[in-house]
Design a protein around this motif. Structure first.
Motif, PDB file in Angstrom:
ATOM      1  N   ASP A 223      28.706  23.872  -3.853  1.00  0.00           N
ATOM      2  CA  ASP A 223      28.526  24.252  -5.258  1.00  0.00           C
ATOM      3  C   ASP A 223      27.298  23.509  -5.797  1.00  0.00           C
ATOM      4  N   LYS A 225      26.368  21.921  -9.225  1.00  0.00           N
ATOM      5  CA  LYS A 225      27.013  21.655 -10.516  1.00  0.00           C
ATOM      6  C   LYS A 225      26.013  21.441 -11.653  1.00  0.00           C
ATOM      7  N   GLY A 237      29.921  24.217 -15.176  1.00  0.00           N
ATOM      8  CA  GLY A 237      31.041  24.680 -14.346  1.00  0.00           C
ATOM      9  C   GLY A 237      30.595  25.017 -12.931  1.00  0.00           C
ATOM     10  N   TYR A 280      41.828  22.819  -4.194  1.00  0.00           N
ATOM     11  CA  TYR A 280      40.376  22.646  -3.984  1.00  0.00           C
ATOM     12  C   TYR A 280      40.104  21.155  -4.159  1.00  0.00           C
ATOM     13  N   GLU A 294      37.403  14.961  -7.147  1.00  0.00           N
ATOM     14  CA  GLU A 294      38.356  15.621  -8.049  1.00  0.00           C
ATOM     15  C   GLU A 294      39.249  16.560  -7.257  1.00  0.00           C
ATOM     16  N   ASN A 296      41.150  20.301  -7.836  1.00  0.00           N
ATOM     17  CA  ASN A 296      41.351  21.473  -8.681  1.00  0.00           C
ATOM     18  C   ASN A 296      42.508  22.241  -8.073  1.00  0.00           C
ATOM     19  N   ARG A 298      43.232  25.358  -8.050  1.00  0.00           N
ATOM     20  CA  ARG A 298      42.919  26.805  -8.022  1.00  0.00           C
ATOM     21  C   ARG A 298      41.608  26.932  -7.275  1.00  0.00           C
ATOM     22  N   GLY A 300      37.670  27.563  -6.691  1.00  0.00           N
ATOM     23  CA  GLY A 300      36.478  27.189  -7.460  1.00  0.00           C
ATOM     24  C   GLY A 300      35.718  28.415  -7.936  1.00  0.00           C
ATOM     25  N   ASP A 301      34.934  28.208  -8.962  1.00  0.00           N
ATOM     26  CA  ASP A 301      34.063  29.250  -9.485  1.00  0.00           C
ATOM     27  C   ASP A 301      32.702  28.603  -9.675  1.00  0.00           C
ATOM     28  N   PRO A 302      31.679  28.913  -8.903  1.00  0.00           N
ATOM     29  CA  PRO A 302      31.439  30.148  -8.153  1.00  0.00           C
ATOM     30  C   PRO A 302      31.797  30.133  -6.666  1.00  0.00           C
TER      31      PRO A 302
HETATM   32  N1  GLY Z   1      32.742  25.019  -9.231  1.00  0.00           N
HETATM   33  C1  GLY Z   1      33.546  23.987  -9.697  1.00  0.00           C
HETATM   34  C2  GLY Z   1      34.869  24.362 -10.166  1.00  0.00           C
HETATM   35  O1  GLY Z   1      35.313  25.476  -9.988  1.00  0.00           O
HETATM   36  O2  GLY Z   1      35.554  23.522 -10.721  1.00  0.00           O
END
Ligand code: GLY
Ligand code: AMP
Length: 429
Positions: A223, A225, A237, A280, A294, A296, A298, A300-302
């Protein structure tokens, strides 16, 4: 409707599919599912202008509205895209109604919704992460920053902040710049602010599917950031991504597996958290080994927009199984494909995104365009601010995927938008 999903339901019980969310991640999830041409209706709550070509949009915005809407629909497969509804316990509410849900329980979602919870969890199970200190009082944090000798320092809001609650401060001025702004909201100290050791290394996004006891890796993604290539530009994000990542050795992957993933999933099992979904783990590969930045709870986006297109999966059955805790290994097609995603964001993002700009997209063969903040107003496509489109190129090599992605970006008419021009650039990966 009531019931439980602990016994495995046959796919014939499925009466509809609901994807919660309105971003490019959810568009990519729906794109994968629609390739199966499932024989049941597909819904998105609330979706966006790109999603409406694949799914019926549902005007339900809060967990309570969504749960109420789902009540009469029979057995839905529900895939929860974003973290907010998970942090509010939507997966538990829907499971209580008998739906098959991809997404962890409220308790497990705290791994993302409270960084303090995640840090304590990691410390309890000796999972490598940066050292940290919690501040619940602005004056205490102020005094700490004034007396601090070692910079840079990372400051993080413990609560959810859409990827914008973290600052890597190179000096006290940058730290006070962030905390002065955060202090305007007195609730920021309800959960507190974390001051964390600054780690150095390359980042990688590791996604696994899990049932809270076992796990299976998805392809690794990278990613981007920061808003642009300036390492001091603001965190966002995510402004782009590529997958798969080829710069990690087998040994490094083994270390990630043994020192991070296995202990994390064992800890989730030990704490009896209900976790059917995707975890994630954001990692930094430091000279001292991989460390967790970190969690997450769910996709990730993107990252999703580059992971889904390179997998060869019967998506409906795959999500249905995952919602019931069965992990079907993802297949990589042969020959393997590579994906590069470039995010186009509105002017002013992330601080003050401009809304209401028109945009025009000519469909282009080969690549994919996933919508995020788009609406259709009297037939015209408009940007609603923030991250607006994720433009994905595919190819057998990273370079060809990258070229395709940027060719599409150039063909989109979206004045004053911003995007990074260095995603997956040679030497930067
Ligand atoms: N790309 C980082 C996130 O989805 O938190
Ligand atoms: P987070 O939301 O915690 O993942 O933080 C967002 C971004 O801030 C990460 O992707 C990193 O680029 C950066 N970051 C977070 N924690 C640290 C750390 N301890 N050291 C260096 N950079 C960090």
């Amino acid at each position: 409707m009531t019931g439980d999903t602990t016994t495995v339901l046959p796919l014939s019980r499925l009466s509809g599919i609901l994807v919660i969310g309105s971003g490019a991640r959810e568009h990519a999830i729906l794109w994968g599912i629609s390739k199966d041409s499932p024989s049941v209706p597909i819904y998105a709550a609330p979706g966006n202008a790109g999603i409406e070509t694949l799914a019926t949009r549902v005007s339900a915005y809060t967990p309570a509205d969504i749960v109420r809407w789902a009540e009469d629909k029979g057995c839905l497969l529900v895939i929860v895209g974003p973290e907010d509804p998970l942090a509010q316990g939507i997966a538990d509410m829907l499971r209580r109604q008998g739906h098959v849900v991809v997404g962890p329980s409220y308790e497990a979602a705290r791994l993302e919704s409270s960084k303090v919870f995640a840090k304590r969890f990691m410390n309890r199970y000796h999972i490598p992460t940066a050292s940290w200190q919690l501040f619940k009082d602005p004056k205490e944090l102020h005094n700490f920053l004034v007396g601090r000798k070692i910079w840079p320092l990372v400051l993080k809001q413990s609560r959810l902040a859409q990827g914008k609650g973290v600052v890597v401060a190179n000096d006290p001025d940058e730290a006070f710049g962030a905390t002065d702004q955060w202090n305007e909201d007195p609730h920021v100290y309800d959960d507190g602010i974390i001051a964390e050791e600054c780690l150095v290394g390359r980042e990688v996004s590791v996604h696994v599917l899990t049932n809270g006891e076992e796990y299976v890796w998805l392809p690794l993604a990278q990613d981007y950031k920061r808003l642009n290539s300036d390492p001091h530009s603001p965190n966002t994000g995510g402004m782009g991504a590529y997958a798969p990542v080829d710069w990690l050795s087998d040994e490094e992957r083994k270390t990630i597996d043994e020192e991070i993933l296995r202990p994390v999933i064992e800890a989730i099992a030990q704490e009896r958290m209900l976790y059917y979904g995707i975890l994630y783990v954001g990692l930094m590969m430091t000279s001292d080994g991989p460390k967790v930045l970190e969690f997450n709870v769910r996709l990730g986006d993107p990252e999703t927009e580059v992971i889904i297109p390179i997998l060869d999966i019967p998506w409906t059955a795959w999500w249905w199984a995952l919602g019931q805790g069965r992990l079907l290994a993802p297949r990589l097609p042969d020959p393997q494909s590579t994906a590069v995603a470039v995010v186009m964001a509105s002017e002013g993002y992330p601080r003050k995104p401009v809304t209401g700009q028109p945009l025009e997209i000519d469909p282009s063969p080969g690549g994919l365009i996933f919508h995020a903040a788009t609406v259709r107003d009297q037939g015209r496509l408009m940007a609603q601010g923030g991250r607006v489109l994720t433009v994905v190129g595919l190819g057998s090599r990273l370079e060809t995927a990258r070229e395709q992605s940027y060719r599409q970006v150039e063909a989109i008419r979206f004045p004053q938008s911003q995007h990074r021009d260095d995603i997956a650039r040679e030497g930067d990966q």
